[in-house]
Every structure is written in C-alpha cells, then in structure tokens.
Write a protein that holds these residues in place. Sequence first.
Motif, PDB file in Angstrom:
ATOM      1  N   UNK A 174       0.824  -1.206   0.000  1.00  0.00           N
ATOM      2  CA  UNK A 174       0.000   0.000   0.000  1.00  0.00           C
ATOM      3  C   UNK A 174       0.862   1.261   0.000  1.00  0.00           C
ATOM      4  N   UNK A 175       1.799   1.340   0.947  1.00  0.00           N
ATOM      5  CA  UNK A 175       2.656   2.527   1.016  1.00  0.00           C
ATOM      6  C   UNK A 175       3.607   2.603  -0.177  1.00  0.00           C
ATOM      7  N   UNK A 176       4.080   1.450  -0.643  1.00  0.00           N
ATOM      8  CA  UNK A 176       4.982   1.458  -1.796  1.00  0.00           C
ATOM      9  C   UNK A 176       4.308   1.995  -3.048  1.00  0.00           C
ATOM     10  N   UNK A 177       3.057   1.597  -3.261  1.00  0.00           N
ATOM     11  CA  UNK A 177       2.334   2.111  -4.427  1.00  0.00           C
ATOM     12  C   UNK A 177       2.087   3.608  -4.308  1.00  0.00           C
TER      13      UNK A 177
ATOM     14  N   UNK B 258       4.172   9.061  -6.258  1.00  0.00           N
ATOM     15  CA  UNK B 258       4.610  10.368  -5.752  1.00  0.00           C
ATOM     16  C   UNK B 258       3.570  11.018  -4.839  1.00  0.00           C
ATOM     17  N   UNK B 259       2.682  10.227  -4.245  1.00  0.00           N
ATOM     18  CA  UNK B 259       1.728  10.769  -3.288  1.00  0.00           C
ATOM     19  C   UNK B 259       2.430  11.223  -2.004  1.00  0.00           C
ATOM     20  N   UNK B 260       3.454  10.467  -1.604  1.00  0.00           N
ATOM     21  CA  UNK B 260       4.182  10.831  -0.386  1.00  0.00           C
ATOM     22  C   UNK B 260       4.903  12.164  -0.589  1.00  0.00           C
ATOM     23  N   UNK B 261       5.524  12.360  -1.761  1.00  0.00           N
ATOM     24  CA  UNK B 261       6.190  13.632  -2.044  1.00  0.00           C
ATOM     25  C   UNK B 261       5.183  14.778  -2.080  1.00  0.00           C
ATOM     26  N   UNK B 262       4.002  14.505  -2.625  1.00  0.00           N
ATOM     27  CA  UNK B 262       2.967  15.550  -2.667  1.00  0.00           C
ATOM     28  C   UNK B 262       2.531  15.939  -1.260  1.00  0.00           C
ATOM     29  N   UNK B 263       2.427  14.955  -0.359  1.00  0.00           N
ATOM     30  CA  UNK B 263       2.068  15.265   1.023  1.00  0.00           C
ATOM     31  C   UNK B 263       3.129  16.145   1.675  1.00  0.00           C
ATOM     32  N   UNK B 264       4.396  15.848   1.423  1.00  0.00           N
ATOM     33  CA  UNK B 264       5.476  16.653   2.000  1.00  0.00           C
ATOM     34  C   UNK B 264       5.433  18.081   1.471  1.00  0.00           C
ATOM     35  N   UNK B 265       5.132  18.233   0.173  1.00  0.00           N
ATOM     36  CA  UNK B 265       5.042  19.569  -0.413  1.00  0.00           C
ATOM     37  C   UNK B 265       3.917  20.373   0.237  1.00  0.00           C
ATOM     38  N   UNK B 266       2.823  19.694   0.574  1.00  0.00           N
ATOM     39  CA  UNK B 266       1.688  20.354   1.212  1.00  0.00           C
ATOM     40  C   UNK B 266       1.894  20.576   2.707  1.00  0.00           C
TER      41      UNK B 266
ATOM     42  N   UNK C  50      12.472   0.735  -4.378  1.00  0.00           N
ATOM     43  CA  UNK C  50      13.154   1.096  -5.614  1.00  0.00           C
ATOM     44  C   UNK C  50      12.123   1.582  -6.629  1.00  0.00           C
ATOM     45  N   UNK C  51      12.540   2.361  -7.621  1.00  0.00           N
ATOM     46  CA  UNK C  51      11.560   2.922  -8.570  1.00  0.00           C
ATOM     47  C   UNK C  51      10.811   1.835  -9.338  1.00  0.00           C
ATOM     48  N   UNK C  52       9.542   2.124  -9.620  1.00  0.00           N
ATOM     49  CA  UNK C  52       8.745   1.245 -10.457  1.00  0.00           C
ATOM     50  C   UNK C  52       8.020   0.165  -9.691  1.00  0.00           C
TER      51      UNK C  52
END
Length: 264
Positions: A118-121, A126-134, A223-225
């Motif tokens: 769940x967290x990996x997906x 890039x949902x985690x990065x979006x949360x950090x930006x917000x 890792x990516x992907x």
Amino acid sequence: MGGSKKSALAPAGAALTQAGNIVELLVEVARNTFRRPFQFREFIEQAWFIASVTILPTALVAIPFGAVVSLQTGSLIKQLGAESFTGAASVLAVIQQGSPIVTALLIAGAAGSAVTADLGSRTIREEIDAMKVLGIDPVHRLVVPRVLAMILVALLLNGLVSVVGIAGGYFFNVILQGGTPGAYLSSFSALAQLPDLYVAEFKAAIFGLIAGIIACYKGLNPNPGPKGVGEAVNQTVVITFLLLFFANLILTLVYLQVVPAKGS
C-alpha cells in the motif's frame, strides 16, 4: 586489492545504514504517536484492513498447530507415564511459544506485505512527495496509525490463536487420544500462571511493532517502479521474519530467567 575489500564491505555498510534508518523511523513514530491531532479514522481503517487479511488465515493455522502440539506432547507424555500433565504441557506450549510465533508469521507475511504494498504504491505514484510539499508529515499521517493498528491486531490475533489452539488441542487429545477431559482442564492450572499469558501478549505487541516499522520503512523507500514495490514486499517479509524470531528468542530467555516456573 583495496577495491575488492571495499566491495566486500559494501553490503555490511548498506545493512548498517538501513538499520539506522529503521531505528530513526521508530523514534519518529514514538514522537508522533502523542502528537495531535491523532489520525483516529485512519487508525480504525487500517486496523480493520489488517484484521481482514489476517483473521481467517490465523484461525486456519491455529487449528492444526494446536492439534499437532497436543498430539505430539500427548504421545511423548504417555511414553513417560505422566498422562495427567498432557493439558499443562499442551497449553503452556501453545500460550508461551505457539501463539506468538503463529501471530508473528501472519503479521509479517500477510499484514506486513499488505502495508508495504500500500505505502509502496503511494510512494511510486509520488503521493508521499505531494504530502510533503503540502506540509503534511507522512509519518504522522500514515505511518503512526498503521504501526498502532498492527500492534492492536497482533494482540487480538495472539488471543485468538491461544483460544483456538487450546480448544483444538483439547479436542484432539480427548477425542483421538482418549484423554480425560477433567484431567486436561485441571492439569494446566497446576503449572500455568498468569505471567505466561502476559508475556505472550507482550511478545505479540513487540512483534506488531517490529512488523509495522519494517513494513512502513520498506513501503516508504522502495526502488523505482512496480518491480521495486514487489522487491520491497519480499524484503519486508524476510527481514521481519528474521527479527521476529530473534526477538522471540531474547524475550523467552529473559522471561525464563526473570519469572520462576510455577511450583519451583
């Protein structure tokens, strides 16, 4: 020569770095657990999700596990001529070791892999990065509810395995091995004690904490992907298994040294 030495030490350095990052995440979770507002809805949703993927497999594993423990101990004790202690041996084996180990297997294999996926997906999208930006802390918003939910479900699963394992052991000992129901029920009260149950629940809580931290760490750092998410899930299961069995060994050694056996 120097290059080969560096290449040989690289895996050890990577493992130490990863261990340090996991400990850092554990400290962050401990600090954010008491931070307000508590994500109560996320906690309930994750607890329900983790329970839904673990309850049925746990019950199905606990029945044959309790039966095997009861049949094996019953056969051994009958050879020693101490049939009256079959219940005590079976129940102690299930409560002290069986139920925490089964809980560890299911928490690591089913719940841990689900949380990592769940967290990996979310991470690769890039949902985690979006949360950090917000300005939203993903540890406070996502990791803390999942770790606490894992601990809660581990405690409940340990109780479920204990009940199902003891009931299964009673059935197979009395029905298949011709044991006496009264002797089975009364014997374990002579040797079992409440600290046996306490340490089993404490083990389950520690197992849930370890599995939750590892699963969340791997989910946040794949890792990516999509292939990276699959690798993170596999690594979560393997690392959690190793840590849980090692933790079980340490806790058992400490318990046997600190808490004297009943009747000794």
